[in-house]
Design a protein around this motif. Structure first.
Motif, PDB file in Angstrom:
ATOM      1  N   ARG A 124       1.944   1.752  -3.492  1.00  0.00           N
ATOM      2  CA  ARG A 124       0.490   1.270  -4.416  1.00  0.00           C
ATOM      3  C   ARG A 124       0.768   0.351  -5.597  1.00  0.00           C
ATOM      4  N   ASP A 151      -8.006   2.693   3.539  1.00  0.00           N
ATOM      5  CA  ASP A 151      -7.194   3.392   2.531  1.00  0.00           C
ATOM      6  C   ASP A 151      -7.971   3.600   1.366  1.00  0.00           C
ATOM      7  N   ARG A 191       0.872  -1.239   0.207  1.00  0.00           N
ATOM      8  CA  ARG A 191      -0.026   0.024  -0.008  1.00  0.00           C
ATOM      9  C   ARG A 191       1.104   1.298  -0.039  1.00  0.00           C
TER      10      ARG A 191
END
Ligand code: FAD
Length: 375
Positions: free
Chosen positions: A88, A275, A85
């Protein structure tokens, strides 16, 4: 210039609608990639009809490769196993990484076999559907008709499958002795349906000679059949499990907040609560504070709001909330050319016209995703 990369993981009931919509109305500045572990994705509404012999295998599958080509979406054949994350990036089983600006998860769920000893070795699980179909093919192709089949799980899927198996064996070997087919239904059969539907389900099972075992909780599955929690043996040649399910286990490594069944928690915008660049829909997701059962109909309904919010992400506009209706039309095929339908607490109807209606609804849904010429 297309510079916002939307990566869709899983070709479930919601994502196929995203493909179709972005194909019809490309979003300026966006490009899409679908990551899928299989090219043909099954439509569960037609699965019992396929098992009963009403639909071919092609009729109940969406060709994701053809659909992606037609919609101008890149297709990446692979299995997602994690998300970085911070960078990405989606992590793939083959070691590859795929950079995203927005990620959407529509992965489905699989039965949680961990609570039944021996289930992982001896049972046939209803999901993934490709595995179920392979194992059923072997069952149907056997020299002899199996003598006893036990379905573990008395939800709508287990009931429809048991009734469909009855139809299939009657068609395969009309002269042979028909198998004993039973459902181990936990405390009660189809508890999520309204009382009128439940009564019709019990009557259909009796009419079609499917034995209902309830209360009956299976504790173990072995080469001889199953054992319930009281120690009672239930001999069976095949045990099919259609019980409580879990989201894919790898989601636990992503740091995304999860519900008790492993579903990724989202806000009512369908963006995850952890997120904002990651959305989750269908069975693998749960809207926080909104307890509802898992059903393909909800995954289908999330198509339009997901499409709207993916477009809003690309345009950097605020996301809109999705107000999910609690009620939905449930239709169960009884395998004999009839079906039971119901909605809410009271409506329950049954008949051959209900089956024709379900057939029309399912075929209309699938017709939207037939592979056609590229745009
Ligand atoms: C026998 C049976 C009958 C049913 N009948 C009905 C019905 O009549 N009506 C109804 O509303 N519901 C029904 N259901 C429930 C329905 O199957 C599910 O609710 C529905 O499939 C959920 O859709 P989804 O889009 O969340 O995921 P799915 O349809 O399961 O799609 C998920 C996709 O993601 C892919 N995928 C998974 N993991 C990865 C990964 N790591 N990387 C890449 N791709 C991945 C899978 O291969 C799959 O193509 C039935 C279920 C069963 C078992």
């Amino acid at each position: 210039m297309a510079d916002h990369h939307i990566v869709l993981v899983g070709g479930g009931h919601t994502h196929v609608q995203v493909l179709r919509d972005f194909g019809d109305r490309p979003e300026p500045g966006a490009r899409l990639t679908l990551v899928t572990d299989r090219v043909m994705t099954p439509y569960s509404g037609m699965l019992p009809g396929h098992v009963a012999g009403a639909y071919s295998r092609a009729e109940m599958h969406i060709d994701l490769e053809g659909l992606a080509r037609r919609c101008g979406v890149a297709l990446c054949r692979g299995s997602a196993v994690g998300i970085d994350r911070t960078r990405r990036e989606l992590l793939l089983a083959d070691g590859g990484r795929l950079a995203y600006d927005t990620l959407s998860l529509n992965l489905g769920i699989t039965p949680d076999l961990s609570g039944i000893a021996g289930a992982d070795r001896f049972a046939i699980a209803v999901k993934p559907i490709s595995g179920l179909l392979d194992q059923l093919d072997r069952l149907f192709a056997g020299e002899a008709v199996p003598r006893r089949i036990l379905m573990v799980g008395g939800g709508p899927a287990g009931v429809e499958m048991a009734l469909a198996l009855r139809t299939r064996f009657q068609a395969l070997a009309p002269q042979a002795a028909q198998p004993w087919i039973a459902i181990a239904a936990g405390d009660a059969v189809t508890p999520s349906l309204n009382p009128g539907m439940q009564q019709r389900v019990r009557a259909a099972l009796a009419r079609r000679d499917v034995t209902l075992l309830a209360p009956c909780r299976i504790a173990e599955i072995n080469a001889e059949g199953a054992l319930d929690t009281t120690g009672q043996r239930i001999p069976a040649d095949a045990v099919i499990v259609s019980t409580a399910a879990r989201a894919p286990t790898w989601l636990a490594t992503t740091g995304l907040r999860q519900a008790a069944d492993g579903s990724v928690l989202t806000a009512d915008t369908l963006a995850t609560t952890t997120d904002g660049a990651i959305f989750a829909v269908g069975d693998c997701a749960a809207i926080e504070g909104d307890r509802r059962e898992k059903a393909g109909v909800f995954a289908v309904r999330q198509g339009p709001p997901l499409i709207a919010n993916l477009r809003r992400r690309v345009r950097a506009e605020p996301l809109v909330s999705y107000r999910a209706q609690r009620d939905y039309l449930a239709i169960l095929a009884t395998g004999d050319g009839s079906a039971i339908a119901g909605r809410g607490r009271w409506l329950a109807v049954e008949g051959r016209w209900v089956w024709r209606w379900k057939d029309w609804l399912d075929r209309s849904f699938m017709a939207r995703f037939a592979a056609g010429p590229p745009r």
